[in-house]
Design an enzyme around this catalytic site. Sequence first.
Site, PDB file in Angstrom:
ATOM      1  N   THR A  33       0.875  -1.173   0.000  1.00 30.32           N
ATOM      2  CA  THR A  33       0.000   0.000   0.000  1.00 30.32           C
ATOM      3  C   THR A  33       0.915   1.226   0.000  1.00 30.32           C
ATOM      4  OG1 THR A  33       0.001   0.251   2.402  1.00 30.32           O
ATOM      5  CG2 THR A  33      -1.652  -1.262   1.451  1.00 30.32           C
ATOM      6  N   THR A  35      -1.450  -2.957  19.289  1.00 32.24           N
ATOM      7  CA  THR A  35      -1.174  -1.591  19.758  1.00 32.24           C
ATOM      8  C   THR A  35      -1.769  -1.317  21.143  1.00 32.24           C
ATOM      9  OG1 THR A  35      -1.711   0.734  19.289  1.00 32.24           O
ATOM     10  CG2 THR A  35      -3.251  -0.887  18.455  1.00 32.24           C
ATOM     11  N   ASP A  36      -1.204  -0.328  21.826  1.00 32.61           N
ATOM     12  CA  ASP A  36      -1.768   0.086  23.121  1.00 32.61           C
ATOM     13  C   ASP A  36      -3.067   0.879  22.941  1.00 32.61           C
ATOM     14  OD1 ASP A  36      -0.718   2.452  22.080  1.00 32.61           O
ATOM     15  OD2 ASP A  36       0.503   2.937  23.843  1.00 32.61           O
ATOM     16  N   GLU A  37      -3.371   1.288  21.694  1.00 34.77           N
ATOM     17  CA  GLU A  37      -4.574   2.106  21.484  1.00 34.77           C
ATOM     18  C   GLU A  37      -5.858   1.324  21.763  1.00 34.77           C
ATOM     19  OE1 GLU A  37      -4.767   4.769  18.258  1.00 34.77           O
ATOM     20  OE2 GLU A  37      -2.624   5.178  18.279  1.00 34.77           O
ATOM     21  N   TYR A  77      -9.353   3.099  13.801  1.00 33.42           N
ATOM     22  CA  TYR A  77      -8.131   2.272  13.785  1.00 33.42           C
ATOM     23  C   TYR A  77      -8.055   1.405  15.044  1.00 33.42           C
ATOM     24  CZ  TYR A  77      -3.253   1.145  14.842  1.00 33.42           C
ATOM     25  OH  TYR A  77      -2.107   0.483  15.223  1.00 33.42           O
ATOM     26  N   LYS A  97      -8.130  -2.722  15.407  1.00 32.88           N
ATOM     27  CA  LYS A  97      -7.058  -3.518  16.028  1.00 32.88           C
ATOM     28  C   LYS A  97      -7.601  -4.298  17.227  1.00 32.88           C
ATOM     29  CE  LYS A  97      -3.199  -3.688  15.148  1.00 32.88           C
ATOM     30  NZ  LYS A  97      -2.404  -4.534  14.204  1.00 32.88           N
TER      31      LYS A  97
END
Length: 377
Positions: free
Chosen positions: A40, A138-140, A164, A168
Site C-alpha cells: 500500500t 497496539t496500546d490504542e 483504527y 485492532k
Amino acid sequence: MIECSDCILVTGGAGFIGSNFVLDWLAAGLGPVVNLDKLTYAGNPANLTSIAQSAEYTFVQGDICDAELVTSLMQKYQPRAVIHFAAESHVDRSIAGPEAFLRTNINGTFTLLQAARAYYDALTKEGQGRFRFLHVSTDEVYGTLTPEAPAFHEETPYAPNSPYAASKASSDHLVRAWVHTYGLPAIITNCSNNYGPYQFPEKLIPLMIANALQGKSLPVYGDGQQVRDWLYVGDHASALRTVLERGRLGETYNVGGGNQRSNLEVVTTVCALLDELVPQSTFKPHLQLVKYVTDRPGHDRRYAIDARKLEGELGWRAQESFETGLRKTVEWYLGNAEWIENVTSGAYQQWMAQNYSGRGHKASEQRTTTEAGEGAR
Ligand code: NAD
Ligand code: DAU
C-alpha cells in the site's frame, strides 16, 4: 527461492516496523524470511534494498485478505512462525476513511488465522510444538488515560476510541478466540508509539522532521499536551524476538519504553536536534515553525505502557532512551534525504492536503517557545 522448514512468514514487512524487524532478524542470522506485503502507500520495498538479493529473503506482493494466497504460502514455505504486522496503521486516515481499516485489520487477520489454523492442524506433533502466530498490536486498544491514571497493563479493559483502534481491538479479540476455541498457539503484543528509521512521514516524528527541513509549518493538534509513550523501533523488534522465543502461548505482553512525553515536548526536542545538527539552516530556530491546528476528532489524551510482565517474565529491556533514540532517528532522516523525497510525492501530497487544509490555524492555543518545552508527564 527459499527452501525452508526454519523460516518465518512476516506480513507487512515492507512497512515501518516490519522492515526494521526483517532487517534485524536477517542481520542476527535467525533464519530465512518470507515477506507478504500488499505494498500500500505505506509499504516501501526500498526499506529492504540491502537484503533484496539475499538467499535468505523472499518477497511476495499480495494481500492478507487473499485466502488462497496465504494458504498456499504456508503450504509452500512451511513457516515455523507467522509474525503479523500488516495493517492500516494511521489514526487520521482511519477517521477520514475507515473501510480499509476494517477490511485489512479485521478481515485480513481473520483470513490469516483461518489459514494458520488449517496449516497448524496438519503439522506433525513436533511442528505443532514449534509453531507460533505472533499478532503485533497496539496500546490504542485500551483507550485513553487521565494524567494520574496508572499505565495500561495486560488486564486493562479494552476501550478503543478511533476506527483504527477499534479495528485492532477486533483483531486482538479474533486472535484470542482462535487460541481459546481452536488451540492456535498465538501470542499478542500491544505496543506503544514507535519511532525510528523508515517511518512514513505521515506520523508525528518523521512529519515534523520532514516539514522542518523544508521550512514548512509543524502542525500540532489541539494544545499539544497529549501524551504518548515512545519506543525506539529496534527495541520493539527485540521485544518481538523475545516473545517469539520465550513468550507463553495464549498470553498478551505489553511493550513500551517508559518514555512518556507530551507532543509539544517531542516537537521541541526534534527542533532542538535540528538546530544543532543543521546549524546552517535558514529556518532556525525550527520551533518557530510550530502551528497549532484543529484537534483530531476523538483524540486520545494519554497513553502509557506498563511493560513489567515482559521485563520480569521474559527479561526484555529497551536499550534506547528517548534522547538517544531520537538523536539516531533525526540523524537517519538527515542522512536519507532521498528516501524522504521518494515517499513524499504524488499520493502523499494529496493526503497532506486532505488532512491539513481543513484544520486551520488555532491562534488561541499558540504558545511561546519557552512554554513549548513544558508538557504533562
Ligand atoms: P505501516 O503502516 O508502516 O506498515 C503497514 C504495512 O502493511 C505496509 O507495508 C503495507 O503495505 C502492509 N499492508 C497493509 N495492508 C495490507 C494487506 N491487506 N495485505 C498485505 N499487506 C498489507 O505500519 P507500522 O507502523 O509498521 O505498524 C505495523 C504493525 O504494528 C501494525 O499492525 C500496527 O497496528 C502495529 N503497531 C504500530 C505501532 C506504531 O507506532 N507504528 C505501535 C504499536 C503497534
Ligand atoms: O500507540 C501506538 C500507535 O501509535 C500505533 O498503534 C499507530 O499505528 C501509530 O500511528 C501511533 O498512533 P498515534 O495516533 O499516537 O500516532 P501519530 O504519529 O499519528 O500521532 C502521535 C501524536 O501526535 C498524536 O497525539 C497526534 C499528534 N499529531 C500527529 C500528527 C500526524 C499532531 O499533533 N500533529 C500531526 O500532524
